[in-house]
Design an enzyme around this catalytic site. Structure first.
Site, PDB file in Angstrom:
ATOM      1  N   GLY A 158     -16.531   1.806 -15.911  1.00 44.93           N
ATOM      2  CA  GLY A 158     -15.214   1.249 -15.648  1.00 44.93           C
ATOM      3  C   GLY A 158     -15.164   0.152 -14.608  1.00 44.93           C
TER       4      GLY A 158
ATOM      5  N   SER B  90     -16.027  -4.198 -13.988  1.00 43.67           N
ATOM      6  CA  SER B  90     -16.422  -5.486 -14.555  1.00 43.67           C
ATOM      7  C   SER B  90     -17.645  -6.069 -13.860  1.00 43.67           C
ATOM      8  CB  SER B  90     -15.265  -6.473 -14.441  1.00 43.67           C
ATOM      9  OG  SER B  90     -14.966  -6.715 -13.074  1.00 43.67           O
TER      10      SER B  90
ATOM     11  N   GLN C 191     -15.733   2.386  -6.284  1.00 38.76           N
ATOM     12  CA  GLN C 191     -14.971   1.301  -5.686  1.00 38.76           C
ATOM     13  C   GLN C 191     -13.499   1.682  -5.549  1.00 38.76           C
ATOM     14  OE1 GLN C 191     -16.410  -2.811  -7.282  1.00 38.76           O
ATOM     15  NE2 GLN C 191     -16.769  -1.368  -8.952  1.00 38.76           N
ATOM     16  N   ASN C 192     -13.123   2.813  -6.129  1.00 39.01           N
ATOM     17  CA  ASN C 192     -11.719   3.216  -6.143  1.00 39.01           C
ATOM     18  C   ASN C 192     -11.316   3.859  -4.825  1.00 39.01           C
ATOM     19  OD1 ASN C 192     -11.713   2.338  -8.790  1.00 39.01           O
ATOM     20  ND2 ASN C 192     -12.061   4.387  -9.626  1.00 39.01           N
ATOM     21  N   VAL C 193     -10.070   3.668  -4.458  1.00 40.27           N
ATOM     22  CA  VAL C 193      -9.568   4.227  -3.204  1.00 40.27           C
ATOM     23  C   VAL C 193      -8.721   5.474  -3.448  1.00 40.27           C
ATOM     24  CG1 VAL C 193      -9.662   2.007  -2.020  1.00 40.27           C
ATOM     25  CG2 VAL C 193      -7.545   2.679  -3.183  1.00 40.27           C
ATOM     26  N   ASP C 194      -8.568   5.881  -4.708  1.00 33.78           N
ATOM     27  CA  ASP C 194      -7.829   7.110  -4.992  1.00 33.78           C
ATOM     28  C   ASP C 194      -8.737   8.320  -4.789  1.00 33.78           C
ATOM     29  OD1 ASP C 194      -9.213   7.861  -7.575  1.00 33.78           O
ATOM     30  OD2 ASP C 194      -8.384   5.939  -8.210  1.00 33.78           O
TER      31      ASP C 194
ATOM     32  N   TYR D 249       0.812  -1.206   0.000  1.00 38.71           N
ATOM     33  CA  TYR D 249       0.000   0.000   0.000  1.00 38.71           C
ATOM     34  C   TYR D 249       0.850   1.261   0.000  1.00 38.71           C
ATOM     35  CZ  TYR D 249      -4.316  -2.525   0.069  1.00 38.71           C
ATOM     36  OH  TYR D 249      -5.359  -3.333  -0.313  1.00 38.71           O
TER      37      TYR D 249
ATOM     38  N   ALA E  81     -13.143   4.723 -20.650  1.00 44.78           N
ATOM     39  CA  ALA E  81     -14.042   5.566 -19.852  1.00 44.78           C
ATOM     40  C   ALA E  81     -14.086   6.990 -20.378  1.00 44.78           C
ATOM     41  CB  ALA E  81     -13.600   5.548 -18.390  1.00 44.78           C
TER      42      ALA E  81
ATOM     43  N   HIS F 129     -14.851   1.239  -0.782  1.00 42.12           N
ATOM     44  CA  HIS F 129     -13.753   0.365  -0.365  1.00 42.12           C
ATOM     45  C   HIS F 129     -12.634   1.113   0.355  1.00 42.12           C
ATOM     46  CE1 HIS F 129     -15.173  -2.582  -3.715  1.00 42.12           C
ATOM     47  NE2 HIS F 129     -15.876  -2.696  -2.611  1.00 42.12           N
TER      48      HIS F 129
END
Length: 232
Positions: free
Chosen positions: A172, A174, A89-92, A56, A219, A107
């Site tokens: 973006g 699945s 769902q992205n952590v950025d 991480y 995207a 997430h």
């Protein structure tokens, strides 16, 4: 002034991929040369916290080097005309940097840390974490990430928000990661539904393709096409 139409946009790794952030799994089922269970599972943290922190820390460092892309900016610009909520769902933090003001991170967030066993309070992840970095109550700090094997605490809020959407846009992803993927079933009153992805993803779910407009491709291109429909 925004009108009252509520657009909910559900985003996954494909949105940030064009900024240079690796997607969750490549063709070999690996995540930056690690299997997800080695670095993104609560059991991995208990088994080898040093490996998890190293992984991480690398992702944290990479995030400092990338910028929002045209898809992030296009999503943010929709707020000029609509009431928009982004569920990611992205952590950025690329949605926020592009200007989106209402973002729910299912997430977790890579720029935040929390103490082991307590995700209710967060602290800035402002430098690489290492073993021995303790929080205010004396417990080891860890990334503020929802790992496999952990509950997704914001899922009920996300379901409630999706259930109010008049337009639902999936970008973006699945639709393979649960429980997040199940959000598509909560868009019950949405009059318009769009899927933007590099490949068809609706086959993963028991829903009717004819209910969706699909734009297959990057995207950045797909969001531009959706925006044209919405503003047309």
């Amino acid at each position: 002034m925004s009108n009252q139409e509520h657009i909910v946009i559900f985003t996954g790794a494909g949105v940030s991929a064009e900024s240079g952030i690796a997607t969750f799994r490549d063709a070999n089922g690996l995540w930056e040369k690690h299997r997800p269970e080695e670095v993104a599972h609560i059991a991995a943290w208990r088994r080898d916290p040093e490996l998890v922190l190293r992984f991480y820390n690398q992702r944290w460092a990479q995030l400092q080097t990338v910028q929002p892309n045209a898809a992030h900016h296009a999503i943010a610009e929709l707020e000029e005309n609509f009431n928009v909520t982004v569920i990611t769902q992205n952590v950025d933090d690329l949605h926020e940097r592009a200007g989106s003001t209402k973002v729910i991170h299912l997430h977790g967030e890579l720029l935040k840390a929390c103490e082991t066993h307590d995700k209710s309070r967060t602290y800035p992840y402002a430098q690489p974490l290492k073993l021995g970095d303790l929080g205010p109550t004396g417990r080891q700090l860890r990334p503020f990430i929802v790992w496999f094997g952990e509950d997704v605490p914001l899922m009920p809020l996300a379901q409630e928000i999706v259930s109010t959407a008049s337009t639902f846009i999936v970008v973006g992803t699945s639709l393979n990661v649960y429980p997040a993927a199940a959000l598509v079933h909560d868009a019950l009153i949405a009059r318009r539904k769009f899927l933007v992805n590099k490949e068809p993803a609706l086959d993963n779910l028991a829903i009717r393709d004819e209910d969706w407009q699909q734009f297959i491709g990057p995207a950045t291109e797909g969001i531009r096409r959706v925006r044209d429909v919405l503003l047309g």
